[in-house]
Design an enzyme around this catalytic site. Sequence first.
Site, PDB file in Angstrom:
ATOM      1  N   ASN A  13      33.972  28.684   1.321  1.00 56.48           N
ATOM      2  CA  ASN A  13      35.495  29.064   1.695  1.00 56.48           C
ATOM      3  C   ASN A  13      35.514  28.972   3.280  1.00 56.48           C
ATOM      4  OD1 ASN A  13      37.701  30.485   2.414  1.00 56.48           O
ATOM      5  ND2 ASN A  13      37.181  32.381   1.984  1.00 56.48           N
ATOM      6  N   TRP A  14      36.068  27.837   3.736  1.00 62.24           N
ATOM      7  CA  TRP A  14      36.045  27.518   5.215  1.00 62.24           C
ATOM      8  C   TRP A  14      36.759  28.421   6.124  1.00 62.24           C
ATOM      9  CZ3 TRP A  14      36.100  21.479   4.838  1.00 62.24           C
ATOM     10  CH2 TRP A  14      35.005  21.040   4.353  1.00 62.24           C
ATOM     11  N   LYS A  15      37.747  29.378   5.482  1.00 61.35           N
ATOM     12  CA  LYS A  15      38.442  30.370   6.033  1.00 61.35           C
ATOM     13  C   LYS A  15      39.134  29.439   7.156  1.00 61.35           C
ATOM     14  CE  LYS A  15      35.607  34.147   4.603  1.00 61.35           C
ATOM     15  NZ  LYS A  15      35.207  35.529   5.176  1.00 61.35           N
ATOM     16  N   HIS A 100      41.589  37.485  -2.003  1.00 60.53           N
ATOM     17  CA  HIS A 100      40.579  37.571  -0.893  1.00 60.53           C
ATOM     18  C   HIS A 100      40.713  38.732  -0.392  1.00 60.53           C
ATOM     19  CE1 HIS A 100      37.787  36.810   2.098  1.00 60.53           C
ATOM     20  NE2 HIS A 100      37.107  36.116   1.264  1.00 60.53           N
ATOM     21  N   GLU A 172      33.139  40.371  -4.441  1.00 57.11           N
ATOM     22  CA  GLU A 172      32.908  40.342  -2.725  1.00 57.11           C
ATOM     23  C   GLU A 172      33.135  41.698  -2.318  1.00 57.11           C
ATOM     24  OE1 GLU A 172      33.604  35.879  -1.211  1.00 57.11           O
ATOM     25  OE2 GLU A 172      35.573  37.228  -0.866  1.00 57.11           O
ATOM     26  N   SER A 215      28.311  37.444   3.023  1.00 57.28           N
ATOM     27  CA  SER A 215      26.907  37.411   3.932  1.00 57.28           C
ATOM     28  C   SER A 215      25.677  36.511   3.272  1.00 57.28           C
ATOM     29  CB  SER A 215      26.508  38.737   4.668  1.00 57.28           C
ATOM     30  OG  SER A 215      27.421  39.333   5.283  1.00 57.28           O
ATOM     31  N   GLY A 236      31.414  32.419   3.102  1.00 55.58           N
ATOM     32  CA  GLY A 236      32.350  31.930   4.178  1.00 55.58           C
ATOM     33  C   GLY A 236      31.594  31.331   5.344  1.00 55.58           C
ATOM     34  N   GLY A 237      31.183  32.065   6.271  1.00 57.30           N
ATOM     35  CA  GLY A 237      30.828  31.677   7.485  1.00 57.30           C
ATOM     36  C   GLY A 237      29.705  30.477   7.526  1.00 57.30           C
TER      37      GLY A 237
END
Length: 254
Positions: A13-15, A100, A172, A215, A236-237
């Site tokens: 998920n590149w947000k 989300h 999540e 994370s 994510g990140g």
Amino acid sequence: MSAAAKKIYLFANWKMYLNYAESRSLARALKKTAHDLPQRAGMAVFPSALAMVGVKEELSGSPVLLGAQNTYWVDRGGYTGEVSSAMYKAVGVRYALVGHSERRTIFHENNHDVRQKIEALLAVGITPVVCIGETKPERQDGSAEEVVEAQLRAAFTDLAWPEGRELIIAYEPVWAVNTGEPCAPEEAGRMCSLLKKNVAGLLGDIPAVFLYGGSVRPENVGDFIRQTDISGVLVGGASAKLETWSGIMAAAVK
Ligand code: 13P
């Protein structure tokens, strides 16, 4: 099933981390590495709406699938700023995140919105990836299980799940998302087992897949995937940088 044999889902998920050119560039790099993954590992990337078609072009001919980060449930009309499920379907999107925690907390999406989105996605033939998770206060006051069960009920009660459509749920915990404070893998596994039981009660005998998100890093991904009821990760990140995502992919299939 042993961790070595089960199908693994690696969802990125590149947000809102990457602009158009950066999204294309990362997709180009992933096309090369995706071929090194074993067949049992399925990768999907969730770029911004802006970058979706460019990323699709870069990934053409690769096994990497496309996902949307958010969708709207009406096919078309006066809904400024939205992109519909039908529009994503038309450009070859396979998955879409629904509910989300960032959508729920920052953009005030509620369980009703989540349900509308799931129904619209199923109607056009996109697989929803339904995100479920409790906040820190909810965990601290002992209501985490109650909260995720309520989210599941709102998402799936009396829903006719189309035959053959994958059922994917991402656990999540909100307190683990983008905090560097992951859930303990055994606890994530326990929560996914609980979700599994609840989903079976709501939808019956449909094989459901559970992902963990929050994370995830190269050094902890293996511990999540080893849990019996966790089949993959929603990252994510660390998925928006080639180096950490490559590390996650390598560790996940070890
Ligand atoms: P982080 O991996 O950045 O914690 O985000 C998880 C997530 O929200 C994936 O959807």
